[in-house]
Design a protein around this motif. Structure first.
Motif, mmCIF file in Angstrom:
data_model
loop_
_atom_site.group_PDB
_atom_site.id
_atom_site.type_symbol
_atom_site.label_atom_id
_atom_site.label_comp_id
_atom_site.label_asym_id
_atom_site.label_seq_id
_atom_site.Cartn_x
_atom_site.Cartn_y
_atom_site.Cartn_z
ATOM 1 N N PHE A 37 0.863 -1.173 0.000
ATOM 2 C CA PHE A 37 0.000 0.000 0.000
ATOM 3 C C PHE A 37 0.899 1.223 0.000
ATOM 4 O O PHE A 37 2.097 1.142 0.249
ATOM 5 C CB PHE A 37 -0.885 0.010 1.258
ATOM 6 N N GLN A 39 0.885 5.741 0.864
ATOM 7 C CA GLN A 39 0.188 6.913 1.374
ATOM 8 C C GLN A 39 0.967 8.158 1.026
ATOM 9 O O GLN A 39 2.103 8.338 1.479
ATOM 10 C CB GLN A 39 -0.003 6.814 2.884
ATOM 11 N N ARG A 45 -4.286 6.146 2.779
ATOM 12 C CA ARG A 45 -3.490 5.021 2.335
ATOM 13 C C ARG A 45 -4.279 4.244 1.289
ATOM 14 O O ARG A 45 -5.474 3.983 1.451
ATOM 15 C CB ARG A 45 -3.146 4.120 3.521
ATOM 16 N N GLU A 46 -3.590 3.852 0.206
ATOM 17 C CA GLU A 46 -4.279 3.173 -0.880
ATOM 18 C C GLU A 46 -3.565 1.888 -1.278
ATOM 19 O O GLU A 46 -2.347 1.750 -1.119
ATOM 20 C CB GLU A 46 -4.390 4.088 -2.115
ATOM 21 N N PHE A 47 -4.349 0.985 -1.831
ATOM 22 C CA PHE A 47 -3.841 -0.297 -2.284
ATOM 23 C C PHE A 47 -2.957 -0.125 -3.522
ATOM 24 O O PHE A 47 -3.266 0.684 -4.405
ATOM 25 C CB PHE A 47 -5.027 -1.214 -2.616
ATOM 26 N N TYR A 94 5.560 3.859 1.240
ATOM 27 C CA TYR A 94 5.079 2.550 0.822
ATOM 28 C C TYR A 94 5.132 1.585 2.009
ATOM 29 O O TYR A 94 6.158 1.476 2.684
ATOM 30 C CB TYR A 94 5.915 2.021 -0.339
ATOM 31 N N THR A 105 -7.871 -5.980 -1.460
ATOM 32 C CA THR A 105 -7.409 -4.618 -1.668
ATOM 33 C C THR A 105 -7.757 -3.676 -0.522
ATOM 34 O O THR A 105 -7.442 -2.492 -0.591
ATOM 35 C CB THR A 105 -8.017 -4.058 -2.957
ATOM 36 N N LEU A 107 -7.598 -2.167 3.286
ATOM 37 C CA LEU A 107 -6.620 -2.050 4.364
ATOM 38 C C LEU A 107 -6.987 -2.908 5.573
ATOM 39 O O LEU A 107 -6.134 -3.593 6.135
ATOM 40 C CB LEU A 107 -6.498 -0.593 4.815
#
Length: 123
Positions: A37, A39, A45-47, A94, A105, A107
């Protein structure tokens, strides 16, 4: 339990490459789904990518598909993220994550997290 430590981040020019590593401790690693992930400042925060315990299945966010490759070496308890054709918008911290089930996907599906490694892509 699984403990995770990321490395390999740094500063790179747009179009360049980096390879992130995530070293895991604990015997559960080889049975864990692993994810990456990221941010960016001021963003959630993203996949980015995930890989099954056997490496049989991988999945990528649309934003990195074709540029990033996730892989793992269960003998070394390590998961990798090869990042090519980097763009300034890839700049982020990361994070590596692990789940003993079949996380996807989201969190909240992941139980264990590393501390993160900074990737900065200059234009």
């Amino acid at each position: 339990q699984v403990q995770l430590v990321e490395s390999g981040g740094g500063l790179v020019q747009a179009g360049g490459s980096l390879r992130l590593s995530c070293a895991a401790s604990g015997r559960a690693f080889s049975r864990s789904t692993m994810g990456w992930f990221r941010q960016a400042p001021g963003k959630e925060r993203e996949f980015v990518a995930r890989i099954s315990w056997s490496s049989f299945t991988t999945y990528y966010a649309d934003s990195v598909k074709g540029r990033f490759t996730i892989s793992r070496d269960n003998a070394k308890n390590t998961v990798y993220l090869q990042m090519n054709s980097l763009k300034p918008e890839d700049t982020a911290v990361y994070y590596c994550a692990a789940d003993l089930g079949r996380a996807g996907t989201i969190l909240s599906e992941y139980d264990y997290w590393g501390q993160g490694t900074q990737v900065t892509v200059s234009s």
